[in-house]
Design an enzyme around this catalytic site. Structure first.
Site, PDB file in Angstrom:
ATOM      1  N   HIS A 105       0.832  -1.217   0.000  1.00 37.04           N
ATOM      2  CA  HIS A 105       0.000   0.000   0.000  1.00 37.04           C
ATOM      3  C   HIS A 105       0.865   1.267   0.000  1.00 37.04           C
ATOM      4  O   HIS A 105       2.007   1.263   0.463  1.00 37.04           O
ATOM      5  CB  HIS A 105      -0.925   0.018   1.235  1.00 37.04           C
ATOM      6  CG  HIS A 105      -0.164   0.064   2.521  1.00 37.04           C
ATOM      7  ND1 HIS A 105       0.324  -1.059   3.141  1.00 37.04           N
ATOM      8  CD2 HIS A 105       0.221   1.113   3.301  1.00 37.04           C
ATOM      9  CE1 HIS A 105       0.973  -0.712   4.238  1.00 37.04           C
ATOM     10  NE2 HIS A 105       0.929   0.605   4.360  1.00 37.04           N
ATOM     11  N   TYR A 118       7.510  11.005  -1.301  1.00 43.82           N
ATOM     12  CA  TYR A 118       7.321   9.589  -1.662  1.00 43.82           C
ATOM     13  C   TYR A 118       8.659   8.867  -1.733  1.00 43.82           C
ATOM     14  O   TYR A 118       8.833   7.770  -1.193  1.00 43.82           O
ATOM     15  CB  TYR A 118       6.593   9.546  -3.015  1.00 43.82           C
ATOM     16  CG  TYR A 118       6.516   8.179  -3.657  1.00 43.82           C
ATOM     17  CD1 TYR A 118       5.537   7.265  -3.275  1.00 43.82           C
ATOM     18  CD2 TYR A 118       7.419   7.796  -4.647  1.00 43.82           C
ATOM     19  CE1 TYR A 118       5.461   6.009  -3.867  1.00 43.82           C
ATOM     20  CE2 TYR A 118       7.349   6.556  -5.243  1.00 43.82           C
ATOM     21  CZ  TYR A 118       6.367   5.660  -4.853  1.00 43.82           C
ATOM     22  OH  TYR A 118       6.294   4.421  -5.439  1.00 43.82           O
ATOM     23  N   THR A 153      -0.847   1.399 -13.611  1.00 45.83           N
ATOM     24  CA  THR A 153      -2.018   1.460 -12.727  1.00 45.83           C
ATOM     25  C   THR A 153      -2.707   2.810 -12.950  1.00 45.83           C
ATOM     26  O   THR A 153      -2.064   3.795 -13.336  1.00 45.83           O
ATOM     27  CB  THR A 153      -1.614   1.310 -11.248  1.00 45.83           C
ATOM     28  OG1 THR A 153      -0.766   2.397 -10.885  1.00 45.83           O
ATOM     29  CG2 THR A 153      -0.872   0.009 -11.008  1.00 45.83           C
ATOM     30  N   GLU A 154      -4.009   2.826 -12.655  1.00 44.38           N
ATOM     31  CA  GLU A 154      -4.790   4.061 -12.882  1.00 44.38           C
ATOM     32  C   GLU A 154      -4.171   5.250 -12.159  1.00 44.38           C
ATOM     33  O   GLU A 154      -4.037   6.342 -12.716  1.00 44.38           O
ATOM     34  CB  GLU A 154      -6.202   3.846 -12.334  1.00 44.38           C
ATOM     35  CG  GLU A 154      -7.229   3.622 -13.417  1.00 44.38           C
ATOM     36  CD  GLU A 154      -8.602   3.463 -12.805  1.00 44.38           C
ATOM     37  OE1 GLU A 154      -9.119   2.348 -12.911  1.00 44.38           O
ATOM     38  OE2 GLU A 154      -9.109   4.451 -12.213  1.00 44.38           O
TER      39      GLU A 154
END
Ligand SMILES: NC(=O)C1=CN([C@@H]2O[C@H](COP(=O)(O)OP(=O)(O)OC[C@H]3O[C@@H](n4cnc5c(N)ncnc54)[C@H](OP(=O)(O)O)[C@@H]3O)[C@@H](O)[C@H]2O)C=CC1
Ligand SMILES: C[C@H](CCC(=O)NCC(=O)O)[C@H]1CC[C@H]2[C@@H]3C(=O)C[C@@H]4C[C@H](O)CC[C@]4(C)[C@H]3CC[C@]12C
Length: 276
Positions: free
Chosen positions: A103, A166, A203-204
């Site tokens: 996640h 990030y 991925t979206e």
């Protein structure tokens, strides 16, 4: 090298009946890992925040052949959730074979805004919760001689622009789990740790975040998900996917880091990066 032997070849039957936790399984790569594991007839415990999405993923997993499938919803910035997830695994299965940490919390692809609170929260979600989940899982993984799989990024090995918070969380994962791996080997604890270094995947959320800035074609999430499972089962130290682009970037970074930095800057459509 490891003191224990790792299997050389991957066979989907190796997952039959295995007890696997996948975090961030309501969408993207985590969702695809859940579907592969379901086809391989594993027992699944899935987590994410959005209950409605998890319900659908669990239903699909059962249709695909999962030995069992359940979920726990909640945010991984909550300090109590990691223990709750591992307690559920212990109460339902009495053990655990594989923990897949995947996640991530929401973070933009933009100039660092100076929001220190965001960095703190993202570290909690993307890093501290991984440490807490692995810590709570270790007793069961020692018992089963199981595996921890940590999904990271090329941004956790090489820092490009627009991902400062990030990237910091992904570098932290490498520092913690690579050190822990060494300690497990010293203590002759047969639990493998696989760090997955991923490039751009379709991925979206990733495509939405970066396609207006990065013209590259992303790699397929379905194949990426399978490669992560394979690397975990084979007890690999690291996975580099896609191998060609991630491998080239790591090599160039080690021999000519400034050249790589300038190639990255010049390949981006900087005029499309929004300032917050
Ligand atoms: N896609 C890419 O290009 C790349 C991805 N990666 C890595 O791959 C992994 C998966 O990425 P990807 O599939 O693209 O991401 P997605 O955004 O598709 O999925 C993220 C998952 O995390 C869950 N999630 C979000 N916030 C929280 C939270 N606070 N607590 C618990 N769960 C949360 C989401 O569900 P919900 O919103 O319901 O909570 C979702 O299930 C990540 O570790 C990422 O760093 C690495 C490199 C490149
Ligand atoms: C495009 C970046 C790396 C350059 C590269 O390797 N291109 C060629 C190729 O991969 O084939 C991307 C590498 C890592 C990506 C980021 C990431 O780790 C996931 C984040 C997920 C989040 O939902 C938003 C997007 C990401 C910041 C994502 C952005 C693109 C990368 C930097």
């Amino acid at each position: 090298f490891y003191f224990y032997s790792a299997p050389e070849n991957f066979n989907e039957e190796m997952l039959r009946g295995k007890r696997v936790i996948v975090t961030g399984a309501s969408s993207g790569i985590g969702e695809q890992m859940a579907y592969h594991l379901a086809r391989m007839e594993a027992h699944l415990l899935l987590t994410a925040r959005t209950e409605a999405k998890l319900q659908k993923v669990v239903e699909r997993c059962l249709e695909l052949g999962a030995a069992s499938a359940r979920y726990i919803s909640g945010s991984m910035d909550s300090p109590s959730l990691p223990e709750q997830v591992l307690r559920e695994a212990e109460n339902t299965w009495g053990g655990l074979d594989m923990l897949i940490l995947n996640h991530i919390g929401q973070s933009g692809f933009t100039y660092f805004s100076g929001d220190v609170g965001h960095v703190r929260k993202l570290l909690e979600t993307n890093f501290v919760s991984y440490v807490a989940l692995a810590t709570a899982a270790l007793p069961m993984l020692k018992e089963s001689e199981g595996s921890i799989v940590v999904v990271s990024s090329i941004a956790g090995k090489i820092a490009g622009p627009f991902t400062a918070p990030y990237s910091a969380t992904k570098f932290a994962l490498d520092g913690f789990f690579s050190s822990l791996r060494q300690e497990l080997i010293i203590d002759k604890v047969n639990v493998s740790i696989t760090l997955c270094i991923l490039g751009y995947i379709n991925t979206e959320s990733a495509v939405r975040a970066v396609s207006h800035v990065i013209p590259d074609t992303p790699a397929p999430k379905e194949e990426c998900a399978l490669e992560i499972i394979r690397a975990g089962v084979l007890r690999r130290r690291e996975l580099h996917y896609p191998g060609s682009s991630v491998g080239t970037m790591l090599l160039l970074h080690s021999i000519a880091p400034e050249l790589l930095d300038s190639i990255v800057r010049s390949s981006y459509r900087l005029e499309n990066v929004q300032r917050t």
